[in-house]
Design an enzyme around this catalytic site. Structure first.
Site, PDB file in Angstrom:
ATOM      1  N   ARG A  71      -7.361  -0.853   1.747  1.00 19.81           N
ATOM      2  CA  ARG A  71      -7.880  -2.165   1.349  1.00 19.81           C
ATOM      3  C   ARG A  71      -8.419  -2.128  -0.072  1.00 19.81           C
ATOM      4  O   ARG A  71      -8.434  -3.143  -0.762  1.00 19.81           O
ATOM      5  CB  ARG A  71      -8.934  -2.632   2.368  1.00 19.81           C
ATOM      6  CG  ARG A  71     -10.165  -1.787   2.425  1.00 19.81           C
ATOM      7  CD  ARG A  71     -10.923  -1.940   3.746  1.00 19.81           C
ATOM      8  NE  ARG A  71     -10.190  -1.335   4.878  1.00 19.81           N
ATOM      9  CZ  ARG A  71     -10.670  -1.288   6.125  1.00 19.81           C
ATOM     10  NH1 ARG A  71     -11.846  -1.815   6.410  1.00 19.81           N
ATOM     11  NH2 ARG A  71      -9.956  -0.719   7.085  1.00 19.81           N
ATOM     12  N   ASP A 119     -12.160   6.614   4.104  1.00 19.06           N
ATOM     13  CA  ASP A 119     -10.885   6.523   4.808  1.00 19.06           C
ATOM     14  C   ASP A 119     -10.392   5.075   4.902  1.00 19.06           C
ATOM     15  O   ASP A 119      -9.248   4.831   5.268  1.00 19.06           O
ATOM     16  CB  ASP A 119     -11.028   7.140   6.204  1.00 19.06           C
ATOM     17  CG  ASP A 119      -9.684   7.494   6.824  1.00 19.06           C
ATOM     18  OD1 ASP A 119      -8.666   7.424   6.106  1.00 19.06           O
ATOM     19  OD2 ASP A 119      -9.667   7.840   8.014  1.00 19.06           O
ATOM     20  N   LYS A 164       0.865  -1.181   0.000  1.00 24.49           N
ATOM     21  CA  LYS A 164       0.000   0.000   0.000  1.00 24.49           C
ATOM     22  C   LYS A 164       0.902   1.231   0.000  1.00 24.49           C
ATOM     23  O   LYS A 164       1.731   1.396   0.892  1.00 24.49           O
ATOM     24  CB  LYS A 164      -0.884   0.001   1.253  1.00 24.49           C
ATOM     25  CG  LYS A 164      -1.609   1.335   1.493  1.00 24.49           C
ATOM     26  CD  LYS A 164      -2.446   1.337   2.788  1.00 24.49           C
ATOM     27  CE  LYS A 164      -3.053   2.714   3.055  1.00 24.49           C
ATOM     28  NZ  LYS A 164      -3.840   2.776   4.309  1.00 24.49           N
ATOM     29  N   GLU A 173      -9.307   3.216   2.622  1.00 24.08           N
ATOM     30  CA  GLU A 173      -8.904   3.232   1.217  1.00 24.08           C
ATOM     31  C   GLU A 173      -7.795   2.238   0.903  1.00 24.08           C
ATOM     32  O   GLU A 173      -7.693   1.765  -0.232  1.00 24.08           O
ATOM     33  CB  GLU A 173      -8.465   4.648   0.818  1.00 24.08           C
ATOM     34  CG  GLU A 173      -7.002   5.013   1.102  1.00 24.08           C
ATOM     35  CD  GLU A 173      -6.635   5.033   2.583  1.00 24.08           C
ATOM     36  OE1 GLU A 173      -7.551   5.074   3.427  1.00 24.08           O
ATOM     37  OE2 GLU A 173      -5.431   4.973   2.905  1.00 24.08           O
ATOM     38  N   ASP A 175       1.760   6.927   4.978  1.00 23.88           N
ATOM     39  CA  ASP A 175       0.812   5.871   4.623  1.00 23.88           C
ATOM     40  C   ASP A 175       1.250   5.103   3.373  1.00 23.88           C
ATOM     41  O   ASP A 175       0.526   4.243   2.892  1.00 23.88           O
ATOM     42  CB  ASP A 175      -0.585   6.491   4.435  1.00 23.88           C
ATOM     43  CG  ASP A 175      -1.703   5.526   4.748  1.00 23.88           C
ATOM     44  OD1 ASP A 175      -1.456   4.527   5.455  1.00 23.88           O
ATOM     45  OD2 ASP A 175      -2.837   5.771   4.282  1.00 23.88           O
ATOM     46  N   ASP A 187      -2.856  10.371   2.973  1.00 26.97           N
ATOM     47  CA  ASP A 187      -4.217   9.912   3.262  1.00 26.97           C
ATOM     48  C   ASP A 187      -4.962  10.986   4.062  1.00 26.97           C
ATOM     49  O   ASP A 187      -4.778  11.101   5.271  1.00 26.97           O
ATOM     50  CB  ASP A 187      -4.147   8.587   4.044  1.00 26.97           C
ATOM     51  CG  ASP A 187      -5.535   8.019   4.336  1.00 26.97           C
ATOM     52  OD1 ASP A 187      -6.523   8.541   3.783  1.00 26.97           O
ATOM     53  OD2 ASP A 187      -5.601   7.034   5.113  1.00 26.97           O
ATOM     54  N   LYS A 203     -10.228  12.904   7.823  1.00 32.45           N
ATOM     55  CA  LYS A 203      -9.603  12.672   9.125  1.00 32.45           C
ATOM     56  C   LYS A 203      -9.616  13.931   9.976  1.00 32.45           C
ATOM     57  O   LYS A 203      -9.687  15.040   9.461  1.00 32.45           O
ATOM     58  CB  LYS A 203      -8.139  12.256   8.919  1.00 32.45           C
ATOM     59  CG  LYS A 203      -7.958  10.874   8.354  1.00 32.45           C
ATOM     60  CD  LYS A 203      -6.489  10.522   8.261  1.00 32.45           C
ATOM     61  CE  LYS A 203      -6.302   9.122   7.692  1.00 32.45           C
ATOM     62  NZ  LYS A 203      -6.878   8.055   8.518  1.00 32.45           N
TER      63      LYS A 203
END
Ligand code: BES
Ligand code: MN
Ligand code: ZN
Length: 498
Positions: free
Chosen positions: A347, A343, A261, A345, A284, A266, A273
């Site tokens: 996955r 959020d 990933k 995201e 991230d 993010d 967030k």
């Protein structure tokens, strides 16, 4: 930093600092006892005065004009004998490296045969701790901290020690490069910026390493509707970074697939967030950064194993084009996903990256992702969580973590958790308003995209990027390089088993 192995006596080693591990114990042992004899009982007297305690994170330095060839002697604490492990040595070496990096050009370490670690294990841990402990995250300061450490020597005449030390040096150097990637600001390290870094890695030497990094048009053409949806809100275009390492000496029937990933920033998207520490969401992409750096390491080490690294690089941005809660996406394996929370995201990116890694031939697959804040809350900054569809593969990942210093702890998958991601409208949903079992839910989601064959998922949300430093050899804030050491160990073990 150069890694050397020198044969010879402690007195004859030429180095700015001669270092030895010191137990927190009444009796001096190993090289410290020998040096004490050579120095007329001085070290014993210092211990009696409380100047030498052997406690972790102490590394007092002594100037011994003329007594030794080395300019200074450092006795780095490794704690009580019962608690001595590789992390204690890493911390001792890291403490000294942090202290000495401003003025010493060279450190030479003595090993202690009486410790419960083999000389090769000691050397490996000392190299880890010195490289990772001397890392400076302040690369963007106009006046960077002085860095003078040029060489690290292990005093030994054992060939296995030399091999372990040199190998650890290569791996740790790449772990530090992964840290540079994670620490790079998100305006500099965009998805394209990361693709450029991957291209530099591939251009860096091995003729068996290649890279490609198609953009959003091809991502869409591949049917990657989940990855593309995360990418659509940002003005910085996404990249699907694919690194292949195909050494001629590898056998043909095993391909290690590494999925990463790499969300370069993010924001949470429309499910935005909170502001506190949001700047740390530049980290991230740490999973993807670890995959890129690890492939570079494996190529440099000429590891005899085929490897394919697939990294989904994108921002998760807010904007008029952003995907929304309620959207239903179709991933490349045909499954439909209802968005509950933008959020969640990572996955979605992996939902397309995992099947693609299989399509490219991965027989053994493992993904690295800063996936859930709940994993950080559960295991903190020391262990990552590992899920797998195959217990042997999970054990290999866990053992590789233990052996390398990238610790990972097994977590469960179970069909009963599948209902957490059941959707009324689509094949599955990406999140659940209930806050139960968040890391497990995410793993169960990924399981739907893992394909045939062994797959493991490493949720490194707590270990990949530190908001608060860990106060051992990883005393810095920011990227840790987590995953690089684990992957190199895993590849070694898989190559040996294959
Ligand atoms: N990147 C975050 C997870 C994260 C949080 C990593 C803190 C490192 C430190 C991930 O994309 C995320 O936002 N996860 C959500 C999932 C939730 C919406 C189900 C989370 O953990 O809150
Ligand atoms: Mn997120
Ligand atoms: Zn994320």
């Amino acid at each position: 930093m150069r890694v050397e192995v020198q044969a010879g006596s402690p007195e004859s080693v030429e180095s700015d600092v001669l270092a030895a591990p010191l137990l927190a114990a009444k009796e001096l042992t190993g090289p410290v006892a020998a040096l004490n004899g050579r120095l007329g009982g001085l070290l014993e007297r210092l211990a009696e005065q409380g100047e030498l305690t052997g406690r972790l994170k102490t590394a007092p330095l002594f100037h011994l004009d003329g007594e030794l060839k080395a300019n200074r002697l450092a006795l780095a604490g490794i704690g009580a004998r019962e608690a001595v492990d590789a992390d204690a040595l890493r911390t001792a070496a890291g403490t000294l490296a942090r202290e000495a990096r401003g003025y010493a050009r060279s450190i030479a370490w003595l090993l202690d045969d009486s410790l419960p670690l083999s000389p090769a294990e000691q050397a490996r841990a000392i190299v880890d701790g010195t490289f990772l402990g001397s890392y400076d995250p302040g690369r963007w300061k106009t006046e960077p901290a002085p860095e003078r450490l040029e060489s690290l020597a292990i005093v030994s005449d054992d060939e296995a020690v030399g091999e372990a030390a040199r190998r650890a040096g290569v791996v740790a150097e790449w772990a530090n490069r992964a840290r540079d990637l994670a620490n790079a600001p998100p305006n500099e390290l965009t998805p394209e910026g990361l693709a450029d870094r991957a291209a530099e890695v591939a251009a860096g030497g091995s003729p068996h390493l290649s890279v490609e990094a198609p953009g959003l048009t091809e991502i869409r053409e591949l049917g990657m509707g989940a990855f593309a949806a995360v990418a659509q809100g940002s003005h910085n275009p996404a990249r699907l970074i694919v690194l292949r390492y195909e050494p001629p000496q590898a056998r043909g029937d095993v391909v290690l697939g590494l999925a990463g990933k790499a969300v370069t920033f993010d924001t949470g998207g429309i499910s935005i967030k909170k502001p506190a520490y949001m700047e740390d969401m530049k980290g991230d992409m740490a999973g993807g950064g670890a995959v890129i750096a690890a492939v570079g390491a494996l190529a440099e080490l000429e590891c005899p194993l085929q490897v394919v690294g697939v990294v989904g690089a994108t921002e998760n941005a807010v904007g008029g084009g952003a995907f929304r809660p309620g959207d239903i996406l179709t991933a490349m394996n045909g499954k439909t996903i209802e968005i509950i929370n933008t959020d969640a995201e990572g996955r979605l990116v992996l939902a397309d990256v995992l099947p693609y890694a299989r399509q490219l031939g991965a027989t053994h697959l493992v993904d690295f992702a800063t996936l859930t804040g709940a994993m950080e809350r559960a295991l903190g900054d020391f262990y990552a969580g590992v899920f797998a569809n195959d217990s042997e593969w999970r054990t290999l990942v866990v053992e590789s973590g233990e052996a390398s210093g990238d610790h990972a702890w097994p977590w469960p998958l179970h069909p009963r958790y599948r209902r957490y991601v059941d959707s009324d409208y689509a094949d599955l949903k990406n999140s659940n308003i209930r806050s139960q079992g968040v890391p497990v839910l995410a793993a169960e989601f990924l399981h739907e995209f893992a394909g045939e064959g062994p797959w493991a998922h490493v949720d490194m949300a707590g270990t990949g990027f530190f908001t608060w430093p860990r106060h051992d050899y990883l005393w810095q804030r920011g990227g840790t390089g987590y995953g690089v050491r684990l992957i190199c160990e895993l590849a070694d073990r898989l190559a040996a088993a294959a």
